[in-house]
Every structure is written in C-alpha cells, then in structure tokens.
Motif scaffolding. Structure first.
Motif: not given
Length: 348
Positions: A160, A163-164, A166, A168, A196-197, A200-201
């Motif tokens: 996580e 992910l925050a 970025k 990935y 979620r990844v 985000a992409q």
C-alpha cells in the motif's frame, strides 16, 4: 536466629503475592471475531500461526485471526498508545511505542518494530513526505522477521505504501507475496490491491474486471465478506471514472447498507466516493452531505478525511455558507499541513 512471628507472616504474604502474580501473568491474544481473549504463554510462532500454551494444552491460532497480542509484562500505557493509533493520533502513538522499546522483552520488541512501522505508514497516507521512511521501516521488518506472525500484514502495508508512492512494480510484488498466503481472505484482498494498482495506472477497464472477479467469489468468513465489499467499492470507483456516477451510487449505497459500522476504513472511502459521484452529477448539496459523513464519523481515517475536508471547503460556498468552508479549510491546514489536499486548498 529465630525469625520473629510478625516477620514470618510478612514473608509468607510476600511469597503468596508473588506466587499469585506469577500464576496470573500471561500473554493475551485478542482475535478479530470478538471472542474472549485467550490467556497463556506464547511458546512460538511462524508467519502463519502462533502457538499458545494454556495449561497442558498447546493452542494453534492462525495469524490472520489475530487482532493484537498483549505481551506479559508490557507497560500499561501501550494499550493507550494502540487506541491512539486506532483513532489516528499517530504522533502520540509513535512516541509511546518508541519509549517502550528500550526495556521491552524480545517478543514485545518485534511487535513494537511492526507497530512503529504500521503507525508510520498510516501517517504517511496523509503526509507523502513520510512515505520513504515508512517503506524503510516496513522493509526492515519483513527482512528481519520472515517467520513472524505479522509478516503478511506488514507485506500488505508495504504494498500500500509503494502504491501511494506510485511505485507500481514494487507494490505488485508485495501484493503478490500476500496473494501467496494460505488464507482466502488475504488472497482476495491482494487481488483487490492489484486491481487498485491497475486503477492508479489508468487501466479502468482492467481494474473493473479484476474487482468484479473478486466480488463474485464465494465469501463466508467476516474477512472474506469484507474483501467482497472492498471489491464492490473498487467497482464503484471504476464506474464513476467511466462516466457512470449514478450506477456507482447504487453500488455505494448497497455497501453502506450491508457493511458493519466497525469497518471504518471501507465506509469512510465509500462516503468519500459517493460525494465524488454527486459532484460529477452537479448535485452540490448531496455531495456535501456525503463528505460530511466522513468529517463527522471517520476523522480517524486521515487520508480520506483530508480529502473530504478539501471538498467541504469548496462546497460550503456553493450553498451560501462560506464561513463553514473557511472552517473546513482551517481544520485541513491544522491537522494535515503536509497533505496534497492542503496544498490544493491553499492554491485555490
């Protein structure tokens, strides 16, 4: 020399107190299912289970069922610190955790290492400047404690946090480790996080398919049902991004209807996304009400709370209450000075 009678009584009383104290001294295991705490002596653990000796019996407790452990002899203020972390008071919690490190037992020291990393990572969700430190602390923990019962929760937090940031590829790697755990709820959760990844992409279509696959999986335990609801939330986010806010609101309302009030993180984001959907529809009053739910009910979820405050600071003016907007902006700046939402509010 013969000991005086009164002195012998005092000695016997002291021995009795010490014996009673040792008899009741124990490690305490709290489980997510809300059952009574289990008392005993932790004799060992792996990344998948903890062994608790209770009398003549050894009890094996799966690691994914353990909410927390209170170690024998730990300072009482740690209970307060855990509550502070739960309520989003990360600075206060970290101060107490670090105070306890010096005199902690080996088991408690490892738990404190995890709790410090966890609180740091949670704090970094609303303060991107803290992400690198959080990643280091979590990475140090998993490398040094590959057979600890907090290994998989730490890996999820690490994913996580990446992910925050970025990152990935690193996030997917961490979630992949969690997906290889032996528990279905963790496996489902990891699939959600990989979706979620994708989101985000910018791969909304791929993310939606991944969320829907999890939502269709069979779920029986509370953990499995929670991941199904998280997948529904992910699907609603995808629908809103795909220009279907009304469809998304139907999904979000269903989540609110079904989810327990104890799932604060999930509910907070659900109300936040409901506000986003109403904003997309141009319905300012309904959006404001949704964001207010976050502000009033879930201030302990810092990243979501900061975002909700930002939207409230703008929306109050649209219904002719600019003073309330100024109040929301002031709270945002005071509580989350390093948040990206504070920077946006300042620029605005």
């Amino acid at each position: 020399m013969k000991r005086p009678f009164w002195s012998s009584l005092i000695l016997l009383a002291g021995i009795s107190i010490l014996t009673a104290s040792n008899a009741t001294a124990a490690d305490t295991i709290y489980q997510y299912d809300g059952s009574s705490p289990l008392l005993g002596d932790v004799t060992g653990y792996t990344k998948t289970e903890l062994t608790l000796k209770r009398g003549a019996s050894d009890v094996k407790i799966p690691a994914n069922e353990i909410e927390r452990v209170r170690w024998d002899g730990e300072p009482p203020q740690l209970n307060i610190a855990r509550n502070q972390e739960q309520n989003g008071n990360y600075a206060a919690a970290l101060e107490e955790y670090k105070k306890a490190e010096g005199s902690a037992s080996p088991n408690l020291k490892k738990s404190l290492q995890f709790m410090v990393a966890r609180a740091t990572a949670r704090s970094a969700k609303s303060n991107p400047a803290g992400l690198d430190n959080a990643i280091k602390l979590l990475d140090d923990f998993v490398k040094a404690n590959g057979d600890h019962f907090r290994y998989y929760p730490a890996m999820k937090l690490l994913g996580e946090t990446y992910l925050a940031k970025k990152d990935y590829a690193a996030a997917n790697s961490a979630f992949g480790t969690v997906e290889r755990s032996p528990w279905k709820d963790y496996q489902m959760d990891a699939k959600n996080m990989k979706a979620r990844v994708l989101l985000a992409q910018g791969n909304t279509k791929g993310a939606l398919a991944a969320f829907e696959a999890v939502a269709k999986m069979d779920g029986k335990t509370p953990g499995e049902l929670a991941t199904k609801h998280a997948a529904q939330l992910g699907s609603a986010i995808c629908l809103e991004k795909d220009g279907k806010p009304q469809d998304a609101i139907k999904v979000l309302d269903q989540i609110i209807k079904e989810v327990s009030s104890q799932q604060s993180s999930l509910l907070a984001e659900t109300y936040l996304k409901k506000g986003d959907c109403y904003q997309a529809l141009g319905e300012s009053k309904e959006a404001l009400i949704a964001y207010l739910h976050v502000d009033v009910l879930f201030p302990s979820e810092p990243a979501v709370h900061a975002e909700a405050l930002y939207h409230l600071s703008n929306l109050w003016g649209k219904i002719q209450k600019p003073e309330r907007g100024a109040e929301a902006r002031a709270v945002l700046q005071q509580q989350y000075p390093d948040s990206e939402w504070t920077q946006k509010a300042t620029k605005g």
